[in-house]
Write an enzyme that holds these catalytic residues in place. Structure first.
Site, PDB file in Angstrom:
ATOM      1  N   ARG A   1      -6.516  -5.072 -12.036  1.00 18.71           N
ATOM      2  CA  ARG A   1      -5.205  -5.637 -11.755  1.00 18.71           C
ATOM      3  C   ARG A   1      -4.419  -5.692 -13.063  1.00 18.71           C
ATOM      4  O   ARG A   1      -4.791  -6.372 -14.009  1.00 18.71           O
ATOM      5  CB  ARG A   1      -5.339  -7.035 -11.158  1.00 18.71           C
ATOM      6  CG  ARG A   1      -4.059  -7.861 -11.112  1.00 18.71           C
ATOM      7  CD  ARG A   1      -2.925  -7.229 -10.295  1.00 18.71           C
ATOM      8  NE  ARG A   1      -3.308  -6.905  -8.943  1.00 18.71           N
ATOM      9  CZ  ARG A   1      -3.296  -7.762  -7.929  1.00 18.71           C
ATOM     10  NH1 ARG A   1      -2.944  -9.027  -8.139  1.00 18.71           N
ATOM     11  NH2 ARG A   1      -3.632  -7.371  -6.719  1.00 18.71           N
TER      12      ARG A   1
ATOM     13  N   ARG B   1     -11.860  -6.125 -11.429  1.00 17.60           N
ATOM     14  CA  ARG B   1     -12.579  -6.832 -10.372  1.00 17.60           C
ATOM     15  C   ARG B   1     -13.723  -5.935  -9.921  1.00 17.60           C
ATOM     16  O   ARG B   1     -13.507  -4.926  -9.248  1.00 17.60           O
ATOM     17  CB  ARG B   1     -11.613  -7.192  -9.249  1.00 17.60           C
ATOM     18  CG  ARG B   1     -10.509  -8.138  -9.727  1.00 17.60           C
ATOM     19  CD  ARG B   1      -9.295  -8.141  -8.853  1.00 17.60           C
ATOM     20  NE  ARG B   1      -8.638  -6.840  -8.848  1.00 17.60           N
ATOM     21  CZ  ARG B   1      -7.592  -6.536  -8.067  1.00 17.60           C
ATOM     22  NH1 ARG B   1      -7.101  -7.437  -7.248  1.00 17.60           N
ATOM     23  NH2 ARG B   1      -7.045  -5.344  -8.112  1.00 17.60           N
TER      24      ARG B   1
ATOM     25  N   LYS C   1       0.822  -1.206   0.000  1.00 21.30           N
ATOM     26  CA  LYS C   1       0.000   0.000   0.000  1.00 21.30           C
ATOM     27  C   LYS C   1       0.861   1.263   0.000  1.00 21.30           C
ATOM     28  O   LYS C   1       0.557   2.238  -0.696  1.00 21.30           O
ATOM     29  CB  LYS C   1      -0.960  -0.018   1.186  1.00 21.30           C
ATOM     30  CG  LYS C   1      -2.052  -1.089   1.017  1.00 21.30           C
ATOM     31  CD  LYS C   1      -3.021  -1.089   2.157  1.00 21.30           C
ATOM     32  CE  LYS C   1      -4.169  -2.073   1.875  1.00 21.30           C
ATOM     33  NZ  LYS C   1      -3.713  -3.464   1.720  1.00 21.30           N
TER      34      LYS C   1
ATOM     35  N   ARG D   1     -15.960  -3.027  -2.322  1.00 21.14           N
ATOM     36  CA  ARG D   1     -14.694  -3.706  -2.623  1.00 21.14           C
ATOM     37  C   ARG D   1     -14.837  -4.586  -3.851  1.00 21.14           C
ATOM     38  O   ARG D   1     -15.798  -5.352  -3.962  1.00 21.14           O
ATOM     39  CB  ARG D   1     -14.267  -4.564  -1.423  1.00 21.14           C
ATOM     40  CG  ARG D   1     -14.091  -3.801  -0.137  1.00 21.14           C
ATOM     41  CD  ARG D   1     -13.922  -4.730   1.042  1.00 21.14           C
ATOM     42  NE  ARG D   1     -15.095  -5.569   1.258  1.00 21.14           N
ATOM     43  CZ  ARG D   1     -15.140  -6.579   2.115  1.00 21.14           C
ATOM     44  NH1 ARG D   1     -14.074  -6.875   2.838  1.00 21.14           N
ATOM     45  NH2 ARG D   1     -16.243  -7.289   2.260  1.00 21.14           N
TER      46      ARG D   1
ATOM     47  N   LYS E   1      -8.353   2.178   5.193  1.00 17.17           N
ATOM     48  CA  LYS E   1      -7.901   0.790   5.167  1.00 17.17           C
ATOM     49  C   LYS E   1      -6.629   0.612   5.981  1.00 17.17           C
ATOM     50  O   LYS E   1      -5.798   1.524   6.081  1.00 17.17           O
ATOM     51  CB  LYS E   1      -7.680   0.314   3.731  1.00 17.17           C
ATOM     52  CG  LYS E   1      -6.804   1.184   2.856  1.00 17.17           C
ATOM     53  CD  LYS E   1      -6.868   0.694   1.399  1.00 17.17           C
ATOM     54  CE  LYS E   1      -6.121   1.612   0.460  1.00 17.17           C
ATOM     55  NZ  LYS E   1      -6.223   1.163  -0.949  1.00 17.17           N
TER      56      LYS E   1
ATOM     57  N   ASN F   1       1.376  -4.367  -5.895  1.00 11.10           N
ATOM     58  CA  ASN F   1       1.477  -5.689  -5.281  1.00 11.10           C
ATOM     59  C   ASN F   1       2.743  -6.398  -5.734  1.00 11.10           C
ATOM     60  O   ASN F   1       2.970  -6.553  -6.933  1.00 11.10           O
ATOM     61  CB  ASN F   1       0.255  -6.520  -5.659  1.00 11.10           C
ATOM     62  CG  ASN F   1      -1.027  -5.932  -5.081  1.00 11.10           C
ATOM     63  OD1 ASN F   1      -1.418  -6.277  -3.979  1.00 11.10           O
ATOM     64  ND2 ASN F   1      -1.669  -5.041  -5.823  1.00 11.10           N
TER      65      ASN F   1
ATOM     66  N   GLU G   1      -2.558   0.548  -5.498  1.00  8.77           N
ATOM     67  CA  GLU G   1      -1.625  -0.347  -4.815  1.00  8.77           C
ATOM     68  C   GLU G   1      -0.584  -0.859  -5.797  1.00  8.77           C
ATOM     69  O   GLU G   1      -0.825  -0.912  -7.007  1.00  8.77           O
ATOM     70  CB  GLU G   1      -2.345  -1.559  -4.189  1.00  8.77           C
ATOM     71  CG  GLU G   1      -3.153  -1.250  -2.958  1.00  8.77           C
ATOM     72  CD  GLU G   1      -3.632  -2.508  -2.243  1.00  8.77           C
ATOM     73  OE1 GLU G   1      -3.026  -3.593  -2.454  1.00  8.77           O
ATOM     74  OE2 GLU G   1      -4.604  -2.412  -1.480  1.00  8.77           O
TER      75      GLU G   1
ATOM     76  N   ASP H   1      -2.600  -2.080  -9.106  1.00 13.05           N
ATOM     77  CA  ASP H   1      -4.044  -1.935  -8.965  1.00 13.05           C
ATOM     78  C   ASP H   1      -4.430  -0.515  -9.340  1.00 13.05           C
ATOM     79  O   ASP H   1      -3.882   0.459  -8.790  1.00 13.05           O
ATOM     80  CB  ASP H   1      -4.489  -2.245  -7.539  1.00 13.05           C
ATOM     81  CG  ASP H   1      -4.410  -3.730  -7.215  1.00 13.05           C
ATOM     82  OD1 ASP H   1      -4.181  -4.524  -8.150  1.00 13.05           O
ATOM     83  OD2 ASP H   1      -4.577  -4.087  -6.048  1.00 13.05           O
TER      84      ASP H   1
END
Length: 320
Positions: free
Chosen positions: A214, A229, A129, A237, A164, A287, A285, A277
């Protein structure tokens, strides 16, 4: 070549969607030998004068081509990590203390000659993050703080926000607070734990309705399709683990701009595989621990993500 996958227990894999399994399947198709272990099997020992290599108890496996069982264990043996052509760190988050310690053991293995992907130091240097803070030109208004009043001030300015924890995964612990501020104090207390925990707050991005995309970046180059997503049933979410629907779609011009800007830089730091993301036009984000969505993208688009990954892995090994 011989590949060691450091991952969660093999028995827990859901092979119809597991990206590590997709990597294994493509590696086996090319004739590479596969082994696996969990991070808890790593160890290093010294006799007081010299140290031996980082070792692990590994399971040599053969894929069966079936779903149950999907692998056959041929041997269990104790071996040094440097004896493999590649060690792939694929342990799922959270990035907790044990994960952190594992990266130090893996970095010691690198000093002994092991080749680890993604590089252990790069895993530590890019918390998923917080890594976006290096690229403010691509992110939404964002606050990272322990101070409750700073969160309230951020909400007063932006009116609709997402809160978050920094160590969450799969959408866990994410809250939305709208203009009315309903339950803001309680949410701050839950995440902040009376000032003991740092949290991230971001301006809500309405484009989440079209999906949290993603974008996989392999060897510095983006896969041409993202997996959007899309939240379902009133959820905020989009994470697949939170019930989001995954829809593969070509990268947009903005997606490519972000991926092309970050990809080569992150690859130069030892990150062979990255999952960016993006919501709307904003990076949310980066990842690096065990990016997923290989199979969903491949199944829907026809683009073989695992093939691209193993191509990049072989090239990285050949380059030394």
């Amino acid at each position: 070549m011989k590949f060691l996958f450091i991952a969660d227990p093999l028995e827990s894999f859901k092979i119809n969607k597991d990206s590590t399994y997709a990597m294994m399947r493509e590696s086996a198709r090319r004739g590479h030998e596969l082994a696996a272990c969990e991070p808890g099997r790593l160890r290093w020992v010294s006799d007081g004068r010299t140290g031996g290599p980082v070792r692990a108890q590994v399971r040599d496996i053969v894929l069966t081509g079936h779903s149950d069982p999907w692998f056959r264990e041929s041997t269990v043996r104790d071996t040094a990590l440097r004896d493999f052509d590649a060690v792939l760190m694929r342990k799922d988050p959270p990035f907790d203390s044990e994960y952190f310690y594992a990266t130090h053991l893996l970095e010691q293995a690198e000093r002994e000659g092991a080749r680890v992907y993604n590089k252990p130091r790069a895993l530590r240097d890019h918390p998923e993050k917080l890594a976006i803070l290096e690229f403010p030109q691509f992110i939404a208004p964002t606050l990272v703080t322990r101070e409750p009043q700073a969160v309230r001030d951020f909400h007063s300015e932006h009116r609709d926000i997402i809160l978050k924890p920094l160590d969450g995964m799969g959408g866990m612990g994410i809250f939305r607070v709208k203009d009315d501020g309903l339950n803001l104090g309680s949410i701050i207390e839950t995440l902040n734990q009376d000032g003991a925990q740092t949290l991230m707050v971001q301006k809500f991005i309405p484009a989440i309705a079209q999906g949290d995309k993603r974008i996989l970046v392999i060897g510095g180059q983006p896969v041409p399709y993202a997996l959007a997503r899309i939240p379902q049933g009133g959820e905020v979410r989009g994470n697949l683990a939170a019930g989001g629907k995954g829809v593969a779609q070509p990268l947009t011009a903005r997606d490519r701009e972000i991926a092309d800007s970050l990809g080569p830089l992150l690859a130069s730091r030892g990150l062979l595989l990255v999952g960016l993301d993006v919501i709307g036009e904003q990076l949310t984000e980066i990842n690096v621990t065990s990016p997923t969505c290989f199979q969903e993208i491949s199944d829907q688009s026809g683009f073989d993500v695992a093939k691209r990954f193993v191509d990049a892995l072989e090239a990285a090994i050949a380059a030394g």
